[in-house]
Design a protein around this motif. Structure first.
Motif, PDB file in Angstrom:
ATOM      1  N   LYS A  77       0.827  -1.205   0.000  1.00  0.00           N
ATOM      2  CA  LYS A  77       0.000   0.000   0.000  1.00  0.00           C
ATOM      3  C   LYS A  77       0.860   1.254   0.000  1.00  0.00           C
ATOM      4  O   LYS A  77       0.395   2.337  -0.336  1.00  0.00           O
ATOM      5  CB  LYS A  77      -0.941  -0.018   1.195  1.00  0.00           C
ATOM      6  CG  LYS A  77      -1.960  -1.147   1.111  1.00  0.00           C
ATOM      7  CD  LYS A  77      -3.033  -1.006   2.142  1.00  0.00           C
ATOM      8  CE  LYS A  77      -4.038  -2.101   2.199  1.00  0.00           C
ATOM      9  NZ  LYS A  77      -4.356  -2.887   1.119  1.00  0.00           N
ATOM     10  N   SER A  78       2.150   1.085   0.350  1.00  0.00           N
ATOM     11  CA  SER A  78       3.074   2.222   0.328  1.00  0.00           C
ATOM     12  C   SER A  78       4.484   1.736   0.010  1.00  0.00           C
ATOM     13  O   SER A  78       4.819   0.575   0.222  1.00  0.00           O
ATOM     14  CB  SER A  78       3.059   2.959   1.677  1.00  0.00           C
ATOM     15  OG  SER A  78       3.535   2.118   2.701  1.00  0.00           O
ATOM     16  N   ALA A  79       5.285   2.646  -0.520  1.00  0.00           N
ATOM     17  CA  ALA A  79       6.674   2.348  -0.876  1.00  0.00           C
ATOM     18  C   ALA A  79       7.437   3.666  -0.925  1.00  0.00           C
ATOM     19  O   ALA A  79       6.834   4.747  -0.935  1.00  0.00           O
ATOM     20  CB  ALA A  79       6.742   1.652  -2.233  1.00  0.00           C
ATOM     21  N   SER A  80       8.754   3.571  -0.971  1.00  0.00           N
ATOM     22  CA  SER A  80       9.596   4.756  -1.152  1.00  0.00           C
ATOM     23  C   SER A  80       9.885   4.931  -2.627  1.00  0.00           C
ATOM     24  O   SER A  80       9.898   3.950  -3.394  1.00  0.00           O
ATOM     25  CB  SER A  80      10.912   4.595  -0.389  1.00  0.00           C
ATOM     26  OG  SER A  80      10.660   4.503   1.001  1.00  0.00           O
ATOM     27  N   LYS A  81      10.112   6.148  -3.035  1.00  0.00           N
ATOM     28  CA  LYS A  81      10.422   6.435  -4.434  1.00  0.00           C
ATOM     29  C   LYS A  81      11.637   5.616  -4.859  1.00  0.00           C
ATOM     30  O   LYS A  81      12.646   5.570  -4.169  1.00  0.00           O
ATOM     31  CB  LYS A  81      10.699   7.922  -4.629  1.00  0.00           C
ATOM     32  CG  LYS A  81      10.934   8.299  -6.061  1.00  0.00           C
ATOM     33  CD  LYS A  81      11.107   9.787  -6.233  1.00  0.00           C
ATOM     34  CE  LYS A  81      11.349  10.086  -7.701  1.00  0.00           C
ATOM     35  NZ  LYS A  81      11.425  11.508  -7.950  1.00  0.00           N
ATOM     36  N   GLY A  82      11.525   4.931  -6.002  1.00  0.00           N
ATOM     37  CA  GLY A  82      12.610   4.107  -6.517  1.00  0.00           C
ATOM     38  C   GLY A  82      12.590   2.662  -6.051  1.00  0.00           C
ATOM     39  O   GLY A  82      13.366   1.843  -6.553  1.00  0.00           O
ATOM     40  N   ASP A  83      11.705   2.311  -5.114  1.00  0.00           N
ATOM     41  CA  ASP A  83      11.617   0.930  -4.641  1.00  0.00           C
ATOM     42  C   ASP A  83      11.115   0.006  -5.755  1.00  0.00           C
ATOM     43  O   ASP A  83      10.310   0.404  -6.595  1.00  0.00           O
ATOM     44  CB  ASP A  83      10.632   0.808  -3.476  1.00  0.00           C
ATOM     45  CG  ASP A  83      11.224   1.200  -2.135  1.00  0.00           C
ATOM     46  OD1 ASP A  83      12.418   1.550  -2.087  1.00  0.00           O
ATOM     47  OD2 ASP A  83      10.462   1.176  -1.140  1.00  0.00           O
ATOM     48  N   VAL A  84      11.596  -1.221  -5.726  1.00  0.00           N
ATOM     49  CA  VAL A  84      11.058  -2.261  -6.594  1.00  0.00           C
ATOM     50  C   VAL A  84      10.074  -3.055  -5.734  1.00  0.00           C
ATOM     51  O   VAL A  84      10.446  -3.595  -4.697  1.00  0.00           O
ATOM     52  CB  VAL A  84      12.165  -3.176  -7.147  1.00  0.00           C
ATOM     53  CG1 VAL A  84      11.563  -4.329  -7.929  1.00  0.00           C
ATOM     54  CG2 VAL A  84      13.129  -2.372  -8.011  1.00  0.00           C
ATOM     55  N   VAL A  85       8.820  -3.093  -6.162  1.00  0.00           N
ATOM     56  CA  VAL A  85       7.782  -3.781  -5.403  1.00  0.00           C
ATOM     57  C   VAL A  85       7.347  -5.039  -6.146  1.00  0.00           C
ATOM     58  O   VAL A  85       7.445  -5.121  -7.367  1.00  0.00           O
ATOM     59  CB  VAL A  85       6.566  -2.860  -5.140  1.00  0.00           C
ATOM     60  CG1 VAL A  85       6.966  -1.674  -4.287  1.00  0.00           C
ATOM     61  CG2 VAL A  85       5.920  -2.401  -6.432  1.00  0.00           C
ATOM     62  N   THR A  86       6.868  -6.006  -5.383  1.00  0.00           N
ATOM     63  CA  THR A  86       6.365  -7.252  -5.943  1.00  0.00           C
ATOM     64  C   THR A  86       4.849  -7.246  -5.865  1.00  0.00           C
ATOM     65  O   THR A  86       4.278  -6.959  -4.816  1.00  0.00           O
ATOM     66  CB  THR A  86       6.911  -8.463  -5.165  1.00  0.00           C
ATOM     67  OG1 THR A  86       8.341  -8.456  -5.245  1.00  0.00           O
ATOM     68  CG2 THR A  86       6.379  -9.772  -5.730  1.00  0.00           C
ATOM     69  N   ILE A  87       4.223  -7.550  -6.976  1.00  0.00           N
ATOM     70  CA  ILE A  87       2.766  -7.627  -7.047  1.00  0.00           C
ATOM     71  C   ILE A  87       2.392  -9.069  -7.339  1.00  0.00           C
ATOM     72  O   ILE A  87       2.938  -9.694  -8.250  1.00  0.00           O
ATOM     73  CB  ILE A  87       2.200  -6.689  -8.141  1.00  0.00           C
ATOM     74  CG1 ILE A  87       2.399  -5.228  -7.771  1.00  0.00           C
ATOM     75  CG2 ILE A  87       0.729  -6.930  -8.356  1.00  0.00           C
ATOM     76  CD1 ILE A  87       3.638  -4.633  -8.264  1.00  0.00           C
ATOM     77  N   LYS A  88       1.458  -9.613  -6.559  1.00  0.00           N
ATOM     78  CA  LYS A  88       0.997 -10.983  -6.726  1.00  0.00           C
ATOM     79  C   LYS A  88      -0.504 -10.951  -6.998  1.00  0.00           C
ATOM     80  O   LYS A  88      -1.240 -10.256  -6.301  1.00  0.00           O
ATOM     81  CB  LYS A  88       1.268 -11.798  -5.466  1.00  0.00           C
ATOM     82  CG  LYS A  88       2.738 -11.878  -5.111  1.00  0.00           C
ATOM     83  CD  LYS A  88       2.953 -12.584  -3.801  1.00  0.00           C
ATOM     84  CE  LYS A  88       4.419 -12.600  -3.442  1.00  0.00           C
ATOM     85  NZ  LYS A  88       4.665 -13.302  -2.175  1.00  0.00           N
ATOM     86  N   THR A  89      -0.942 -11.691  -8.023  1.00  0.00           N
ATOM     87  CA  THR A  89      -2.366 -11.740  -8.339  1.00  0.00           C
ATOM     88  C   THR A  89      -2.822 -13.186  -8.463  1.00  0.00           C
ATOM     89  O   THR A  89      -2.058 -14.066  -8.861  1.00  0.00           O
ATOM     90  CB  THR A  89      -2.690 -11.007  -9.657  1.00  0.00           C
ATOM     91  OG1 THR A  89      -2.166 -11.754 -10.757  1.00  0.00           O
ATOM     92  CG2 THR A  89      -2.117  -9.601  -9.669  1.00  0.00           C
TER      93      THR A  89
END
Length: 108
Positions: free
Chosen positions: A12-24
């Motif tokens: 729901k939140s991250a820092s600028k430049g972070d690589v996030v993982t999305i699972k569906t």
């Protein structure tokens, strides 16, 4: 048509430049069109045939799904976030049904 329920696990939140993982994951029986019922009639194909993920209206991940995929298809991808916004996930079924889910992401 079977009821399909899309689920998403994304930060729901991250820092600028972070690589996030999305699972569906979408609950869907995914009938291939190769099997027969008790009377010997071919069960019509009904699969989720397309998935797309957009962030702030821009496509960030997209895939065409073929009949060989299992029931309840699970997809995972990563992306770098530079700004806050909203994800929109869309699954399209052979019968024309469209399932979607949205989730906001705060960047700070």
């Amino acid at each position: 048509m079977a009821k399909s329920k899309p689920r998403v696990k994304a930060p729901k939140s991250a820092s600028k430049g972070d690589v996030v993982t999305i699972k569906t994951l979408i609950s869907h029986k995914m009938e291939s069109g190769q099997r027969k019922d008790k009377e010997g009639k071919v069960i019509p194909r009904q699969i989720i045939n397309h998935f797309s993920a957009k962030f702030n209206g821009e496509t960030v991940f997209e895939v065409t799904i073929e009949p060989a995929i299992s029931a309840n298809p699970y997809l995972q991808f990563k992306m770098r976030v530079e700004e806050a916004g909203e994800f929109e996930f869309t699954w399209t079924d052979d019968d024309g049904s469209v399932y979607s889910k949205k989730q906001k992401l705060k960047v700070g």
